[in-house]
Motif scaffolding. Structure first.
Motif, short mmCIF file in Angstrom:
data_model
loop_
_atom_site.label_atom_id
_atom_site.label_comp_id
_atom_site.label_asym_id
_atom_site.label_seq_id
_atom_site.Cartn_x
_atom_site.Cartn_y
_atom_site.Cartn_z
N ARG A 1 33.04 37.23 50.31
CA ARG A 1 33.80 36.66 51.22
C ARG A 1 35.22 37.27 51.55
NH1 ARG A 1 36.31 30.64 49.28
NH2 ARG A 1 37.36 30.17 51.34
N ASP A 2 35.57 37.07 52.69
CA ASP A 2 36.88 37.52 53.22
C ASP A 2 37.61 37.52 52.21
OD1 ASP A 2 38.33 38.38 56.05
OD2 ASP A 2 39.48 36.90 54.94
N PRO A 3 38.48 38.68 52.16
CA PRO A 3 39.44 38.63 50.89
C PRO A 3 40.75 37.38 51.05
CG PRO A 3 39.69 40.56 52.19
CD PRO A 3 38.53 39.83 52.73
N VAL A 4 41.10 37.35 52.31
CA VAL A 4 42.23 36.33 52.62
C VAL A 4 41.61 35.13 52.22
CG1 VAL A 4 43.69 35.39 54.30
CG2 VAL A 4 43.47 37.98 54.21
N SER A 5 40.56 34.57 52.58
CA SER A 5 39.95 33.30 52.45
C SER A 5 39.82 33.18 50.97
CB SER A 5 38.67 33.22 53.01
OG SER A 5 39.03 33.08 54.42
N PHE A 6 39.47 34.17 50.27
CA PHE A 6 38.88 34.22 48.68
C PHE A 6 40.39 33.96 48.07
CE2 PHE A 6 39.20 36.89 44.93
CZ PHE A 6 38.38 36.20 44.24
N VAL A 7 41.43 34.76 48.40
CA VAL A 7 42.79 34.54 47.53
C VAL A 7 43.43 33.23 47.88
CG1 VAL A 7 44.84 35.36 47.40
CG2 VAL A 7 43.07 37.06 47.54
N ALA A 8 43.31 32.71 49.23
CA ALA A 8 43.49 31.42 49.46
C ALA A 8 43.12 30.25 48.77
CB ALA A 8 43.46 31.09 51.07
N SER A 9 41.82 30.33 48.68
CA SER A 9 40.85 29.32 47.86
C SER A 9 41.29 29.27 46.52
CB SER A 9 39.38 29.70 48.10
OG SER A 9 38.52 28.92 47.31
N TRP A 10 41.51 30.49 46.06
CA TRP A 10 41.86 30.55 44.47
C TRP A 10 43.40 29.88 44.35
CZ3 TRP A 10 40.35 34.18 40.07
CH2 TRP A 10 38.82 34.25 40.24
N ARG A 11 44.08 30.27 45.08
CA ARG A 11 45.52 29.46 45.00
C ARG A 11 45.56 28.05 45.24
NH1 ARG A 11 50.61 31.28 48.89
NH2 ARG A 11 50.83 32.97 47.10
N ARG A 12 44.64 27.59 46.21
CA ARG A 12 44.62 26.06 46.19
C ARG A 12 44.26 25.33 45.23
NH1 ARG A 12 42.22 27.63 51.46
NH2 ARG A 12 40.11 27.24 50.75
N LEU A 13 43.20 26.02 44.56
CA LEU A 13 42.85 25.46 43.13
C LEU A 13 43.66 25.62 41.74
CD1 LEU A 13 38.88 25.92 43.63
CD2 LEU A 13 40.44 23.76 43.83
N GLY A 14 44.71 26.59 41.98
CA GLY A 14 45.44 27.05 40.77
C GLY A 14 44.60 27.96 40.01
N TRP A 15 43.53 28.80 40.52
CA TRP A 15 42.80 29.64 39.53
C TRP A 15 43.48 30.91 39.31
CZ3 TRP A 15 36.93 28.93 41.43
CH2 TRP A 15 36.74 27.56 41.23
N THR A 16 43.19 31.72 38.20
CA THR A 16 43.72 33.06 38.19
C THR A 16 42.40 33.70 37.42
OG1 THR A 16 45.49 34.34 37.59
CG2 THR A 16 44.97 32.55 36.05
N VAL A 17 42.87 34.96 37.14
CA VAL A 17 41.78 35.87 36.48
C VAL A 17 42.61 36.45 35.14
CG1 VAL A 17 42.47 37.66 37.87
CG2 VAL A 17 40.29 37.79 36.61
N ASP A 18 41.84 36.37 34.09
CA ASP A 18 42.31 37.00 32.91
C ASP A 18 41.61 38.17 32.76
OD1 ASP A 18 42.91 37.91 30.45
OD2 ASP A 18 42.13 36.17 29.22
N PHE A 19 42.14 39.51 33.11
CA PHE A 19 41.55 40.78 32.92
C PHE A 19 41.10 41.08 31.84
CE2 PHE A 19 44.22 41.45 37.29
CZ PHE A 19 42.81 41.35 37.95
N HIS A 20 41.44 40.55 30.61
CA HIS A 20 41.17 40.85 29.33
C HIS A 20 39.65 40.82 29.22
CE1 HIS A 20 44.82 41.89 27.12
NE2 HIS A 20 45.34 40.70 27.78
N GLU A 21 39.05 39.71 29.98
CA GLU A 21 37.46 39.22 30.12
C GLU A 21 36.93 40.71 30.61
OE1 GLU A 21 36.21 36.70 29.30
OE2 GLU A 21 37.55 34.90 29.58
N LEU A 22 37.41 41.61 31.32
CA LEU A 22 36.75 42.77 31.69
C LEU A 22 37.24 43.94 30.94
CD1 LEU A 22 37.46 42.29 35.59
CD2 LEU A 22 35.72 41.34 34.34
N LEU A 23 38.43 43.93 30.51
CA LEU A 23 38.78 44.94 29.78
C LEU A 23 38.32 45.22 28.24
CD1 LEU A 23 42.66 45.02 30.87
CD2 LEU A 23 40.84 46.89 31.49
N GLU A 24 38.01 44.00 27.80
CA GLU A 24 37.47 43.92 26.48
C GLU A 24 35.85 44.31 26.48
OE1 GLU A 24 38.46 40.16 25.05
OE2 GLU A 24 40.66 40.51 24.98
N GLN A 25 35.37 44.68 27.76
CA GLN A 25 33.98 45.18 27.80
C GLN A 25 33.91 46.64 27.57
OE1 GLN A 25 31.19 42.28 29.75
NE2 GLN A 25 33.22 41.63 30.64
N PRO A 26 33.61 47.43 26.79
CA PRO A 26 33.59 48.81 26.71
C PRO A 26 32.71 49.26 27.62
CG PRO A 26 33.64 47.92 24.36
CD PRO A 26 33.27 46.59 25.12
#
Length: 327
Positions: free
Chosen positions: A170-195
């Motif tokens: 997805r276009d990054p601007v539309s992607f970020v806007a979509s997540w903002r509208r829903l109040g979503w965020t990302v927990d990078f521990h979900e990625l960093l805890e996978q060696p």
């Protein structure tokens, strides 16, 4: 990461798409399972449903989602999912290959599902999926996995399971806007805890700098940038712009049908046209749970949907997203 499962119909980027042959060789997709993936809110539910319009695929929703529902259903996938964006590669394939072979082979684990999930809703899902798997296997249909949480493991699905992988960007601007509208965020521990993920993708450790940051725009942009970088290096997948698909869906879906080895029939085309040209009168939120599969699919006017993709971001914020993602 806090988003519930599902995605919306307005997605894509400026790339026309890239097609690499599967690792097993050949260009035909007949007999192969299909994986539709991409970050949440990149349109995987919509594309997955359109691919099932021809009647040759059995739809399987987000087996790698650790949230229940739709995930944590051992009848569908008899393996323990520990992280969002679970990373599967050759080094941990023994933990996943037998379970996914059963999933794409449409072999449902009735007893495992009964032991794990017994609410009325879960029992209804058991009957729906168990019946769909059994009838699909007996009638020679193939599995279609709609799973945004498989996006970082797309290469493994193509290489080890022979999947025809369609990765939506997805276009990054539309992607970020979509997540903002829903109040979503990302927990990078979900990625960093996978060696294994940290080992194989050197961009991942750099995410530590944003751990705990309240700059949700920068965090969403970083996730988009990481995912796009991984997909760009992944052979054996079809990388395609969702916005291009939504802008002109009939020829776009004809291409996806050909890639997946599906028959393009008048009935499939009629269903796709009806689903893509539904005038709701409002852009809406682009997200709603529906059905026992708990997908975000809904009928829509796909052209109208992409026109409202950046809604909620100022021009300055959109420009910042472009700078952060290099687009």
């Amino acid at each position: 990461m806090t988003p519930p499962p599902g995605d919306d119909p307005a997605a894509g980027d400026e790339t026309a798409g890239r097609l690499d042959p599967p690792a097993g060789g050949g260009t035909g997709g007949g007999g192969s399972p299909v994986l539709v993936t991409g970050l949440p809110r990149s349109g995987t539910s919509w594309v997955g449903r359109m691919l099932t319009a021809g009647g040759e695929l059995v739809y399987v929703n987000e087996p790698l989602n650790p949230q229940h529902p739709p995930g944590r259903c051992p009848g569908v996938l008899d393996a323990r999912v520990t992280h969002r964006f679970q990373y599967i590669c050759d080094d941990n394939t023994a933990d996943w290959l037998p379970a996914f072979r059963d999933t794409v082979g449409l072999r449902y684990h009735w007893l495992a599902e009964l032991r794990a999930n017994r609410s009325p809703y879960d029992l209804a899902r058991l009957l729906r999926y168990g019946t769909a798997f059994t009838l699909g296997r007996l009638s020679g249909r193939r599995a279609l996995l709609d799973d945004p949480f498989a996006v970082l493991s797309a290469g493994w699905f193509a290489r080890r399971l022979g999947c025809r992988v369609i990765a939506l960007v997805r276009d990054p601007v539309s992607f970020v806007a979509s997540w903002r509208r829903l109040g979503w965020t990302v927990d990078f521990h979900e990625l960093l805890e996978q060696p294994l993920l940290v080992r194989d993708h050197p961009e991942v450790p750099a995410l530590r700098a944003l751990t705990g940051s309240r700059d949700h725009l920068a965090r969403a942009a970083a996730l988009w940038r990481l995912t796009r970088s991984v997909l760009d290096r992944t052979p054996g997948i079809l990388l395609t712009s969702y916005e291009s698909l939504a802008a002109d869906p009939v020829p776009g879906f004809r291409r996806l049908y050909a890639y997946a080895g599906l028959r393009w029939t008048p009935a499939a085309e009629r269903r796709i046209v009806r689903a893509c040209c539904h005038h709701s009168g409002s852009p809406g939120t682009g997200f709603a749970w529906s059905g026992l599969s708990r997908t975000a699919y809904r009928r829509m006017d796909s052209r109208q949907a992409i026109a409202h993709g950046a809604r909620g971001l100022s021009e300055q914020e959109a420009a910042r997203v472009r700078a952060l993602t290099g687009t």
